[in-house]
Design a protein around this motif. Structure first.
Motif, PDB file in Angstrom:
ATOM      1  N   UNK A  60       0.856  -1.178   0.000  1.00 61.48           N
ATOM      2  CA  UNK A  60       0.000   0.000   0.000  1.00 61.48           C
ATOM      3  C   UNK A  60       0.894   1.230   0.000  1.00 61.48           C
ATOM      4  N   UNK A  61       0.671   2.124  -0.958  1.00 64.42           N
ATOM      5  CA  UNK A  61       1.429   3.375  -1.034  1.00 64.42           C
ATOM      6  C   UNK A  61       0.437   4.526  -0.942  1.00 64.42           C
ATOM      7  N   UNK A  62       0.522   5.280   0.130  1.00 63.47           N
ATOM      8  CA  UNK A  62      -0.351   6.426   0.348  1.00 63.47           C
ATOM      9  C   UNK A  62       0.454   7.706   0.206  1.00 63.47           C
ATOM     10  N   UNK A  63      -0.079   8.657  -0.506  1.00 66.65           N
ATOM     11  CA  UNK A  63       0.434  10.025  -0.460  1.00 66.65           C
ATOM     12  C   UNK A  63      -0.614  10.778   0.340  1.00 66.65           C
ATOM     13  N   UNK A  64      -0.227  11.269   1.505  1.00 66.30           N
ATOM     14  CA  UNK A  64      -1.216  11.848   2.399  1.00 66.30           C
ATOM     15  C   UNK A  64      -0.746  13.160   3.012  1.00 66.30           C
ATOM     16  N   UNK A  65      -1.713  13.998   3.312  1.00 68.70           N
ATOM     17  CA  UNK A  65      -1.466  15.258   4.018  1.00 68.70           C
ATOM     18  C   UNK A  65      -1.130  14.910   5.465  1.00 68.70           C
ATOM     19  N   UNK A  66      -0.029  15.454   5.955  1.00 70.53           N
ATOM     20  CA  UNK A  66       0.392  15.089   7.304  1.00 70.53           C
ATOM     21  C   UNK A  66       0.438  16.275   8.267  1.00 70.53           C
ATOM     22  N   UNK A  67      -0.105  17.412   7.836  1.00 73.98           N
ATOM     23  CA  UNK A  67      -0.195  18.573   8.737  1.00 73.98           C
ATOM     24  C   UNK A  67      -1.296  19.498   8.221  1.00 73.98           C
ATOM     25  N   UNK A  68      -2.054  20.104   9.128  1.00 74.53           N
ATOM     26  CA  UNK A  68      -3.076  21.050   8.676  1.00 74.53           C
ATOM     27  C   UNK A  68      -2.427  22.256   7.991  1.00 74.53           C
ATOM     28  N   UNK A  69      -3.071  22.734   6.957  1.00 77.70           N
ATOM     29  CA  UNK A  69      -2.619  23.947   6.266  1.00 77.70           C
ATOM     30  C   UNK A  69      -3.847  24.810   5.995  1.00 77.70           C
ATOM     31  N   UNK A  70      -3.744  26.082   6.324  1.00 78.53           N
ATOM     32  CA  UNK A  70      -4.902  26.966   6.144  1.00 78.53           C
ATOM     33  C   UNK A  70      -5.352  27.029   4.693  1.00 78.53           C
ATOM     34  N   UNK A  71      -4.397  27.023   3.763  1.00 82.57           N
ATOM     35  CA  UNK A  71      -4.773  27.065   2.354  1.00 82.57           C
ATOM     36  C   UNK A  71      -5.579  25.826   1.980  1.00 82.57           C
ATOM     37  N   UNK A  72      -5.256  24.679   2.567  1.00 82.68           N
ATOM     38  CA  UNK A  72      -6.020  23.466   2.301  1.00 82.68           C
ATOM     39  C   UNK A  72      -7.444  23.580   2.801  1.00 82.68           C
ATOM     40  N   UNK A  73      -7.612  24.172   3.981  1.00 78.22           N
ATOM     41  CA  UNK A  73      -8.958  24.373   4.523  1.00 78.22           C
ATOM     42  C   UNK A  73      -9.758  25.320   3.637  1.00 78.22           C
ATOM     43  N   UNK A  74      -9.093  26.354   3.106  1.00 77.76           N
ATOM     44  CA  UNK A  74      -9.779  27.312   2.238  1.00 77.76           C
ATOM     45  C   UNK A  74     -10.169  26.681   0.902  1.00 77.76           C
TER      46      UNK A  74
END
Length: 197
Positions: A60-74
């Protein structure tokens, strides 16, 4: 992939039982997911379904977000999956997890050999994305093949076979190569514009 007639396309809701959607257990040797698993309500359910789909020793190979980012929330905050968190014991208030937590929950879901390669730093601090790799341990599941047969044998994987990394991002490839070499693997990194002799 339109030029390749052997490629089959299908929709899979990974939060529901894959078998009921026409996906057989133990069928896939490799599953690659990019920025998808975090957008499911319960990571243990999702990773459990991925575990069931993998063959013995499947990867299994996951590319995942590992920290909150305000731009991602927006950008993604209006999508329902971004806030569909149902496993608040793992994720409280945000859909992201640090790489170390991804490795821990993968282990809880039956995976082993879990490793993570961060996009910027060696630890969880400051990295926005990580490549998280995990393996389904050797199991006695008989694989299913589309033609209905079940008696084909997969060739044994040679644990000493050399590994070739095609490096679009040489810095990340160097970190991954270092991790693999620490396990005694022979690794060749091919950077953009270079050839392999």
């Amino acid at each position: 992939f339109r030029a390749f007639p052997f490629v089959r396309y299908a929709i899979l809701d990974i939060e529901d039982e894959p078998n009921g959607q026409g996906f057989a257990e133990g069928y896939f040797d490799l599953i690659v997911s990019s920025d998808m698993v975090h957008a499911t309500a319960n990571l243990r359910t999702t990773l459990g379904n991925l575990h069931r789909l993998l063959a013995s020793n499947g990867l299994l190979a996951l590319i995942e977000i590992t920290a909150p980012a305000r731009w991602g929330d927006l950008v993604f905050g209006l999508l329902p999956g971004w806030w569909a968190i149902g496993d608040t014991d793992l994720r409280s208030g945000h859909c992201t997890l640090p790489a170390s937590a991804w490795k821990a929950v993968l282990a809880q879901c039956g995976f082993d050999a879990c490793e993570a390669v961060a996009d910027q730093f060696a630890d969880d601090k400051g990295s926005l994305h990580s490549i998280v790799l995990a393996r389904k341990p050797d199991t006695a599941v008989t694989p299913y093949f589309p033609d209905g047969s079940t008696d084909r044998r997969r060739p044994a994987l040679d644990p000493q076979a050399p590994i070739v990394l095609l490096a679009g991002l040489p810095e990340i490839a160097a970190v991954l190569a270092g991790k693999l070499r620490s396990f005694g693997r022979q690794v060749t990194v091919i950077e953009p514009g270079k050839t392999c002799a």
